[in-house]
Design a protein around this motif. Sequence first.
Motif, short mmCIF file in Angstrom:
data_model
loop_
_atom_site.label_atom_id
_atom_site.label_comp_id
_atom_site.label_asym_id
_atom_site.label_seq_id
_atom_site.Cartn_x
_atom_site.Cartn_y
_atom_site.Cartn_z
N LEU A 19 0.74 -1.29 0.01
CA LEU A 19 -0.06 0.01 -0.03
C LEU A 19 0.70 1.67 -0.53
O LEU A 19 0.39 2.30 -0.60
CB LEU A 19 -1.21 -0.20 1.17
N PRO A 20 2.22 1.50 0.70
CA PRO A 20 2.74 2.82 0.36
C PRO A 20 3.59 2.56 -1.21
O PRO A 20 3.20 3.79 -1.66
CB PRO A 20 4.35 2.29 0.68
N PHE A 21 3.49 1.65 -2.16
CA PHE A 21 3.08 2.05 -3.12
C PHE A 21 1.64 2.47 -4.29
O PHE A 21 2.33 2.76 -5.14
CB PHE A 21 3.57 0.76 -4.40
N GLU A 33 -7.55 7.84 -0.81
CA GLU A 33 -8.38 7.80 -1.53
C GLU A 33 -8.77 6.53 -2.19
O GLU A 33 -8.93 5.42 -2.23
CB GLU A 33 -9.17 8.28 -2.64
N GLU A 34 -7.77 6.20 -2.85
CA GLU A 34 -7.61 4.85 -4.33
C GLU A 34 -6.45 3.98 -3.55
O GLU A 34 -7.26 3.20 -3.86
CB GLU A 34 -6.01 5.69 -4.85
N ALA A 35 -5.70 3.77 -2.22
CA ALA A 35 -6.08 2.86 -1.40
C ALA A 35 -6.75 2.92 -0.74
O ALA A 35 -6.62 0.79 -0.84
CB ALA A 35 -3.99 3.28 -0.58
N ARG A 38 -11.16 -1.73 -0.18
CA ARG A 38 -12.12 -1.34 0.22
C ARG A 38 -12.98 -2.30 -1.37
O ARG A 38 -14.19 -3.31 -0.90
CB ARG A 38 -13.33 -0.42 0.17
N ARG A 39 -12.83 -2.75 -2.33
CA ARG A 39 -13.58 -3.47 -3.35
C ARG A 39 -13.04 -4.85 -3.64
O ARG A 39 -13.70 -5.81 -3.52
CB ARG A 39 -13.16 -2.73 -4.82
#
Length: 266
Positions: A161-163, A168-170, A175-176
């Motif tokens: 996730l740091p990438f 919001e995108e992360a 979420r999806r």
Amino acid sequence: MTGDASGTGIDSTVPHSARIWNYWLGGKDNYAVDRLAGEQTIAVLPEIVDIARASRGFLTRVVRYLAADAGIRQFLDVGTGLPTADNTHEVAQRVAPDARVVYVDNDPLVLTHARALLTGSAEGATDYIEADARDVDTILHGAAATLDFTRPVAITMLGILPFISDDEEARGIVRRLLAAVPAGSYLAITHSTSEASGERVIEAVRQWNAVAPTPYTLRSPAQIAVFFEGLELIEPGLVPCPRWRPDPDDGDSARDMDEYCALGRT
Ligand SMILES: C[S@@+](CC[C@H](N)C(=O)[O-])C[C@H]1O[C@@H](n2cnc3c(N)ncnc32)[C@H](O)[C@@H]1O
């Protein structure tokens, strides 16, 4: 790694993040340029080696917990990295030979090594999907060939996730993915912070981002906690990696570290 990579499509003259991570982990899949770049980070942040190893230690303990204590038999490992000791399927299948594991990464170098990830037990299954984490539909569609999405799945997003710099995108990706799995599924995350080392880790990331093709983003524990909204956090919650259910022979498991981790249940 030694020798000429010509003809493989892999550039051994430019440092590469997966190979540098492999160098910090003590692996052999790296070139001189990677070792040099890795040493440059070590000069600013010597604890990076401990961070990389503690993060893999969490992988081992959390996958073992999921297979042995939570009864999970299906894993979706997004942001796999280069194969090393104790890959997700090896840890899971040691406990449960029938465990099924789907790996996802967008790095062509990881793809060339993926064969090592596809050598699981006869009773279980492993698969590898080359996809960007943002492409959730491709991941879910591909994973459905191996995983049964009517049964619980553990989604592991360790160090990826740091990438994804945009918050919001992360969060949307997480979420999806969670929306596709039934109740009783799990989410495991490791994520870098600047809680312990402050300006030094910020400087190391600044240097990294000056040369790396994909920028790296630190998040605070509060920002990392948002990924687990609506989930029940498994004890001990969101903590530096060494503190998450340490093994008895793990050494100083009370130490601070700028790599946080948590496991949540849907
Ligand atoms: C720091 S490594 C972590 C590897 C492994 N999960 C671990 O904990 O040791 C991060 C991995 O995420 C992958 N990655 C980064 N951004 C990605 C993206 N947008 N989509 C898919 N994979 C990505 C990288 O290629 C790399 O293999």
